[in-house]
Write an enzyme that holds these catalytic residues in place. Sequence first.
Site, PDB file in Angstrom:
ATOM      1  N   SER A  50       0.793  -1.234   0.000  1.00 48.95           N
ATOM      2  CA  SER A  50       0.000   0.000   0.000  1.00 48.95           C
ATOM      3  C   SER A  50       0.824   1.281   0.000  1.00 48.95           C
ATOM      4  CB  SER A  50      -0.938   0.018   1.212  1.00 48.95           C
ATOM      5  OG  SER A  50      -0.205  -0.114   2.422  1.00 48.95           O
ATOM      6  N   ASP A 339      -3.959   7.775   8.164  1.00 43.14           N
ATOM      7  CA  ASP A 339      -4.867   6.861   8.842  1.00 43.14           C
ATOM      8  C   ASP A 339      -4.052   6.136   9.914  1.00 43.14           C
ATOM      9  OD1 ASP A 339      -3.419   4.905   7.457  1.00 43.14           O
ATOM     10  OD2 ASP A 339      -4.980   4.563   5.967  1.00 43.14           O
ATOM     11  N   HIS A 342      -0.843   4.459   7.557  1.00 41.21           N
ATOM     12  CA  HIS A 342      -0.100   5.089   6.469  1.00 41.21           C
ATOM     13  C   HIS A 342       0.229   6.548   6.756  1.00 41.21           C
ATOM     14  CE1 HIS A 342      -2.645   1.859   4.679  1.00 41.21           C
ATOM     15  NE2 HIS A 342      -1.501   1.542   4.109  1.00 41.21           N
TER      16      HIS A 342
END
Length: 364
Positions: A50, A339, A342
């Site tokens: 990610s 978040d 991340h």
Amino acid sequence: MKDNSSWSCSCSWSSWKICLLSVLFLTETITAVKLPPKLIIPAVIAFGDSIVDTGMNNNVKTVVKCDFLPYGINFQSGVATGRFCDGRVPADLLAEELGIKSIVPAYLDPNLKSKDLLTGVSFASGGSGYDPITPKLVAVISLEDQLSYFEEYIEKVKNIVGEARKDFIVANSLFLLVAGSDDIANTYYTLRARPEYDVDSYTTLMSDSASEFVTKLYGYGVRRVAVFGAPPIGCVPSQRTLGGGILRDCADNYNEAAKLFNSKLSPKLDSLRKTLPGIKPIYINIYDPLFDIIQNPANYGFEVSNKGCCGTGAIEVAVLCNKITSSVCPDVSTHVFWDSYHPTEKTYKVLVSLLINKFVNQFV
């Protein structure tokens, strides 16, 4: 009023990072990094998880996705593109710093154009990892499948520009490999999906897989690979919540696993440099600079490093970070993390500014 363009500072060794970042924050325009003479980097191409996923998971049936607000609130026009961030991610920022382009699209982007292929795409899939089990647990795109997409990519590039130019692009582009966090945080610790492994043997599995992946890239003609080590995963907000006790301290066992993996990854890449003629795999130490940002946020212009900006900041990530159930902090720029897992675009910019010159020069 003082002209910032002529602003200068004199820094001691102990304060060089603060000085560098002061210059970064005072400069409103971003200047591409100056490449060494004769060094040409035509494209940035990313594999992994990610951290460099720019939208590959958008059409995948998984909960590990973010193609909805508030993700992307600081992206161009406030659009959620599938990047696990408020804005851009490292693949984008590196491409911009190298003077290539400001956005690296996902390979599966339905709006992808032929010209986009020539300057780089991302094959990375949020939730993926070096352990083959890791992507299966959350139904995302494995590194092996990312490599299959790369085979398609090579053929498409050849059809556009011919064999010779295709070979040049593959050999001279900057390839990013960013994985390992989900193996440690999710597969090994949270889900306990590898009970037959202790930490030492599991991190060996990870480093062996990383080495094998780089070797496979080499077989396609790839020569310049920046392989990112694991971050201090025990200090990201969600892992503090899950493994840091009632005070939400950094989860030391997660961090020790990350450091052990890194200690094995770096020599693996050195070994490849000796056995694969012409390859230039570079180990990127992301652990130390990110750990320093987390421990000393004020030095880098941040206020909050133990919680994300989305929702409570303690656990919300992916589908849990949404505009229906999660509010957003008043000022994203004060947070290290977007978040619970991340970093923010601002944090990524700081990291890129600290790291880029250290490894680009090694590709000469």
